[in-house]
Write an enzyme that holds these catalytic residues in place. Structure first.
Site: not given
Ligand code: IPE
Ligand code: IPE
Ligand code: MG
Length: 266
Positions: A26, A28, A43, A72-73, A75, A137, A191, A197-198
């Site tokens: 998380d 990016n 990304h 899955s969220e 999207w 791996l 994380r 959070r999960i």
């Molecule tokens: C969790 O990150 C999903 C991935 C890293 C693929 P999110 O950025 O989507 O999570 P939330 O929305 O902050 O919980």
């Molecule tokens: C995680 O980084 C990548 C994906 C969820 C695909 P984010 O895109 O969620 O980056 P932030 O959380 O917005 O910084």
């Molecule tokens: Mg994020």
């Protein structure tokens, strides 16, 4: 049958180096924003961090690495960002699979692949087939994955296969149907990005996983961050429901092979 048992049915072997590391990559978007770049630039850099994470896992003696690439969220994000992420996945597979294979890595993609482009699904199947017999791996990419989706698809498939057991299913009955049945439960969860959070990642499998949260943004994930997580893991007392005294009585429960992992000696 699943090859690996569940931490709630049998106490897993404790190893100095985690066998299985599961990561929510998380941050990016925030990495890019800090540099006044579009989110997708984050990304793109995130993919470079994936390459490093794979390399380091092998070097540290981790045998299973699981990465949350798209939930899955996710999207719910702007259409352009979703389609960029899908294209990036295609590109990554096209560019990296040969090298993964050369390094003995077994690639698996888990999640609900049904809404993905047919060409991407085909590429995933080909990549999995190419690397299926590799014994290095195990790299699992979670794409359109959700912990609740996983549990529900497993329940549905189990009930269809064994309707006669209705009302009497056990954990052991469900295990082989879960998406990661062929992988031990994660020892260490990391994380990045500062959130604690999960986010619907591996809900079932994280039952007894050690959790590690870092403020480092995913594109900045490096050996220092990874080693901090592993060092923190090594200080944890994994009791699996027992008392601390019980652990001391049974003595160290380590696999000598893992203790010898060169990078972490001392
Ligand atoms: C969790 O990150 C999903 C991935 C890293 C693929 P999110 O950025 O989507 O999570 P939330 O929305 O902050 O919980
Ligand atoms: C995680 O980084 C990548 C994906 C969820 C695909 P984010 O895109 O969620 O980056 P932030 O959380 O917005 O910084
Ligand atoms: Mg994020």
């Amino acid at each position: 049958m699943a090859r690996f048992t569940s931490s709630t049915l049998q106490i897993p072997e404790a190893t100095r180096v985690p066998r299985h590391v599961a990561i929510i990559m998380d941050g990016n978007g925030r990495w890019a924003k800090k540099r006044f770049l579009p989110r997708v630039a984050g990304h793109r850099r995130g993919l470079e961090a994936v390459r490093e994470a794979v390399k380091m896992s092998i070097q540290f003696g981790v045998s299973h690495l699981t990465l949350f690439a798209f939930s899955s969220e996710n999207w719910r994000r702007p259409k352009d960002e979703v389609s960029f992420l899908m294209q990036l996945f295609v590109k990554a597979l096209q560019q990296e699979v040969r090298q993964l294979n050369d390094n003995g890595i077994r690639l698996r993609v888990v999640g609900d692949l049904s809404p993905l482009d047919a060409s991407l699904v085909k590429l995933i199947a080909e990549s999995e087939a190419l690397t299926a017999d590799n014994t290095g791996l195990t790299l699992t990419i979670c794409a359109n994955y959700g912990g609740r989706w996983d549990i529900m698809q497993a329940v549905n498939r189990m009930c269809t296969a064994h309707p006669e057991k209705a009302g009497q299913y056990s954990e052991r009955d469900l295990m082989p149907w879960l998406a990661m049945a062929d992988t031990p439960e994660p020892d260490l969860f990391i994380r990045t990005g500062g959130e604690q959070r999960i986010s619907n990642f591996l809900l079932w499998q994280l039952a007894y996983t050690e959790l590690y949260f870092t403020d480092a943004l995913w594109p900045d994930f490096d050996a220092r961050t990874y080693l901090s997580a592993i060092h923190s893991y090594r200080k944890r007392e994994r009791r699996f429901g027992r008392t601390s005294e019980q652990l001391t009585e049974s003595g160290p429960d380590e696999n000598p092979e893992r203790v010898a992992a060169p990078v972490l000696r001392g």
